[in-house]
Motif scaffolding. Structure first.
Motif, mmCIF file in Angstrom:
data_model
loop_
_atom_site.group_PDB
_atom_site.id
_atom_site.type_symbol
_atom_site.label_atom_id
_atom_site.label_comp_id
_atom_site.label_asym_id
_atom_site.label_seq_id
_atom_site.Cartn_x
_atom_site.Cartn_y
_atom_site.Cartn_z
ATOM 1 N N UNK A 119 14.378 -3.799 -4.189
ATOM 2 C CA UNK A 119 13.046 -3.356 -3.785
ATOM 3 C C UNK A 119 12.992 -3.058 -2.288
ATOM 4 N N UNK A 120 13.626 -3.909 -1.499
ATOM 5 C CA UNK A 120 13.516 -3.765 -0.050
ATOM 6 C C UNK A 120 14.364 -2.615 0.496
ATOM 7 N N UNK A 121 15.411 -2.228 -0.221
ATOM 8 C CA UNK A 121 16.277 -1.145 0.262
ATOM 9 C C UNK A 121 15.992 0.190 -0.420
ATOM 10 N N UNK A 180 8.599 -13.947 -5.731
ATOM 11 C CA UNK A 180 8.688 -12.493 -5.838
ATOM 12 C C UNK A 180 7.606 -11.827 -4.999
ATOM 13 N N UNK A 181 6.377 -12.267 -5.130
ATOM 14 C CA UNK A 181 5.284 -11.633 -4.403
ATOM 15 C C UNK A 181 5.422 -11.830 -2.902
ATOM 16 N N UNK A 182 5.800 -13.038 -2.479
ATOM 17 C CA UNK A 182 5.994 -13.273 -1.049
ATOM 18 C C UNK A 182 7.153 -12.428 -0.519
ATOM 19 N N UNK A 210 5.993 -8.915 0.113
ATOM 20 C CA UNK A 210 5.207 -8.815 1.349
ATOM 21 C C UNK A 210 6.109 -8.950 2.574
ATOM 22 N N UNK A 211 6.968 -9.947 2.570
ATOM 23 C CA UNK A 211 7.829 -10.195 3.735
ATOM 24 C C UNK A 211 8.752 -9.011 4.023
ATOM 25 N N UNK A 212 9.169 -8.309 2.983
ATOM 26 C CA UNK A 212 10.109 -7.199 3.154
ATOM 27 C C UNK A 212 9.411 -5.845 3.271
ATOM 28 N N UNK A 213 8.086 -5.865 3.292
ATOM 29 C CA UNK A 213 7.342 -4.629 3.494
ATOM 30 C C UNK A 213 7.443 -3.640 2.345
ATOM 31 N N UNK A 214 7.587 -4.143 1.117
ATOM 32 C CA UNK A 214 7.711 -3.265 -0.048
ATOM 33 C C UNK A 214 6.338 -2.704 -0.412
ATOM 34 N N UNK A 215 6.258 -1.400 -0.580
ATOM 35 C CA UNK A 215 5.021 -0.745 -0.974
ATOM 36 C C UNK A 215 5.190 -0.048 -2.317
ATOM 37 N N UNK A 250 -3.787 -4.071 -20.811
ATOM 38 C CA UNK A 250 -4.523 -4.697 -19.727
ATOM 39 C C UNK A 250 -4.057 -4.083 -18.419
ATOM 40 N N UNK A 251 -4.951 -3.922 -17.471
ATOM 41 C CA UNK A 251 -4.632 -3.410 -16.148
ATOM 42 C C UNK A 251 -5.092 -4.427 -15.119
ATOM 43 N N UNK A 252 -4.243 -4.720 -14.131
ATOM 44 C CA UNK A 252 -4.570 -5.750 -13.161
ATOM 45 C C UNK A 252 -3.996 -5.437 -11.797
ATOM 46 N N UNK A 253 -4.771 -5.727 -10.763
ATOM 47 C CA UNK A 253 -4.218 -5.810 -9.416
ATOM 48 C C UNK A 253 -3.422 -7.100 -9.306
ATOM 49 N N UNK A 254 -2.319 -7.056 -8.604
ATOM 50 C CA UNK A 254 -1.482 -8.243 -8.398
ATOM 51 C C UNK A 254 -1.750 -8.778 -6.997
ATOM 52 N N UNK A 255 -2.341 -9.970 -6.929
ATOM 53 C CA UNK A 255 -2.737 -10.563 -5.658
ATOM 54 C C UNK A 255 -1.664 -11.528 -5.166
ATOM 55 N N UNK A 256 -1.443 -11.527 -3.864
ATOM 56 C CA UNK A 256 -0.481 -12.482 -3.319
ATOM 57 C C UNK A 256 -0.956 -13.914 -3.544
ATOM 58 N N UNK A 257 -2.274 -14.103 -3.553
ATOM 59 C CA UNK A 257 -2.864 -15.402 -3.857
ATOM 60 C C UNK A 257 -4.015 -15.169 -4.828
#
Length: 515
Positions: A344-346, A388-390, A393-398, A411-418
């Protein structure tokens, strides 16, 4: 239980270990059948292609003139059979661009996996097989774009959960009419239990399956379905499993049934993994070694999308009723988890797609102050999900989009860090896709849907009809359409788009779109 030890498996008996060892070594102990002839058509299970690369695909078939023979051999003799294949630019094979031959061995159920190379990127091709004087049906496939290609658009669909006794595979008939580059199957390709159902599609064998012959007959029975065959023949697929390809809710080396010993379950898993490989368009990297099989992998579609195909079943910690937040618990296993975050990060692709088996979003069923969470999906592994979620975020994955199966609903959902703080960062979006047939006809809204929508503000949509999900993406947006049928207990149902959603590149979160 730690991951199964291959050396321990060598002491076990059974055809699976012997057959796969022979396949890996590249030989068969069976005699050759140089001039085969068949009393019945040998390509009863159809054809398929999968795992497209810029220069080629893997082509699949299995010789089975009597696909439901009780010995699981498909009506084939214990001989090695040469199978020729061709790839052409046109469906009439006037311009053949590649041709070759594979050896169909009894050790691998006379399945054929031809890894074709030398094709041009991002091109449509047609393929077929020949054995003796018999020709297979013609399949259509498409290579991936070059890794550095500026691919402007992409269309794919994802499916899961096709329980044959509970419904007709009508959604596949409609899926085959779409214009797609790829199909993702996210698990529960077969069901292992006994079921007669009520629509005349009873499982064979009639009992729960355990042996090599049992699993071969069950897979062959599913593969004889004409709608499933058509969808395989129209597009390349990328497949992964969930639990029912082996046993309901198993976790790594632990059976759901406490009466099943680790040794007997290792044998069952090895058999099931081998037969899964025999019936899927998978590359040689996925040939199982006893009860182990490498299935997680990555497909790249130029600079537009990366598909990270996950295995959330083989390496996971066992399900537990309490202590689910133990940080040592894992869903993917250490190696796969690191592989996913590194990929994901690369990634240089606009969209990072995760082909995921079970629900990853927080899915509370208690509308009150308490929580009622399942333990077989990512909700039973919250520390692994948080890592995974952290990491994202830490690796700047968009632009991470998770497509999911298993739950027999949409079902459709936003994935929240918290998830306890709805103002926290949205790290991605999950699109959960319904089943092909599992659960019967379904409904627009059921009890779980009402509970989920009342308890989880990050969830935006729910539906419990059957169908598939179509995704269209470009560099600006990722658009998802939920395609549903009103019934599956009878054939011939029409299809319609129940809802559509859009994710804008660089803008985390999902919004409803017009149908």
């Amino acid at each position: 239980m730690p991951h199964l030890d291959r050396r321990a498996f060598l002491g076990l008996t059974g055809a699976a270990g012997v057959g796969v060892t022979a396949a890996i070594a590249g030989f068969s102990s069976a005699p050759a059948w140089a001039d085969p002839s068949f009393a019945d058509y040998p390509f009863t299970l159809g054809v398929a292609s999968g795992d497209p690369q810029p220069d080629g695909v893997v082509l699949w078939t299995r010789l089975a003139p009597d696909p439901l023979a009780v010995d699981g051999l498909g009506g084939m003799p214990p001989k090695v059979v040469p199978v020729n294949w061709q790839v052409a630019e046109d469906e009439h094979f006037r311009v053949v661009v590649r041709a070759g031959a594979e050896q169909a061995t009894p050790e691998l159920g006379h399945s054929v996996h031809a890894e074709v190379t030398g094709l041009r990127p991002d091109r449509e091709y047609y393929y077929r097989f020949r054995v003796g004087n018999q020709l297979s049906p013609v399949g259509r496939t498409r290579t991936a774009p070059a890794y550095d290609a500026d691919r402007r658009q992409l269309a794919f669909a994802f499916v899961s959960c096709q329980n044959l006794p509970t419904g007709h595979f009508t959604p596949y008939r409609h899926l085959a009419e779409e214009n797609l580059d790829l199909v993702l199957h996210l698990g529960d390709y077969i069901y292992e239990g006994p079921s007669a159902g009520s629509i005349g599609r009873a499982h064979l064998p009639a009992t729960e399956i355990f042996s090599l012959s049992d699993y071969r007959i069950r897979h062959a029975q599913y593969k004889t379905d004409p709608d499933l065959q058509l969808a395989h023949a129209r597009f390349p697929w990328a497949v992964t499993w969930d639990d029912h390809e082996v046993e309901n809710n198993y976790a790594d080396g632990t059976s759901e049934d406490p009466a099943q010993s680790p040794e007997s379950f290792a044998q069952r898993r090895a058999v099931a993994y081998q037969v899964y490989y025999e019936h899927m368009p998978l590359r040689r990297m996925s040939i199982p070694r006893g009860p182990d099989m490498r299935l997680y992998r990555r497909l790249r579609y130029g600079n537009l999308a990366d598909f990270n195909i996950l295995d959330g079943r083989q390496y996971r910690s066992d399900q537990v009723p309490t202590g689910m937040d133990d940080p040592s618990r894992t869903m993917l296993g250490t190696d796969q988890e690191q592989w996913l975050l590194d990929g994901l990060s690369t990634s240089t692709a606009r969209w990072k797609v995760l082909g995921n088996q079970t629900v990853i979003t927080h899915a509370d069923r208690d509308p009150g102050p308490g929580q009622q969470l399942p333990n077989d999906n990512w909700n039973g592994y919250p520390a692994a999900r948080q890592r995974l979620f952290d990491g994202v975020v830490d690796r700047g994955v968009e632009n991470m989009v998770v497509v999911t199966g298993d739950a027999h609903c949409s079902m459709v959902s936003d994935l929240k860090q918290n998830f306890d703080d709805q103002s926290s960062r949205t790290v991605g979006v999950e699109f959960l896709g319904t089943s092909i047939t599992s659960g019967g006809n379904g409904s627009d809204l059921d009890a779980r849907g009402r509970e989920w929508l009342a308890s989880n503000p990050h969830m935006k949509f729910y539906n419990a009809r059957r169908g598939y999900v179509r995704c269209q993406l470009d560099h600006q947006q990722f658009r998802t359409e939920y395609r549903v049928v009103p019934y599956v207990t009878e054939p011939g149902a029409p299809v319609s788009t129940r809802a559509a959603f859009v994710v804008e590149a660089g803008q985390p979160g999902v919004r409803t779109d017009t149908v």
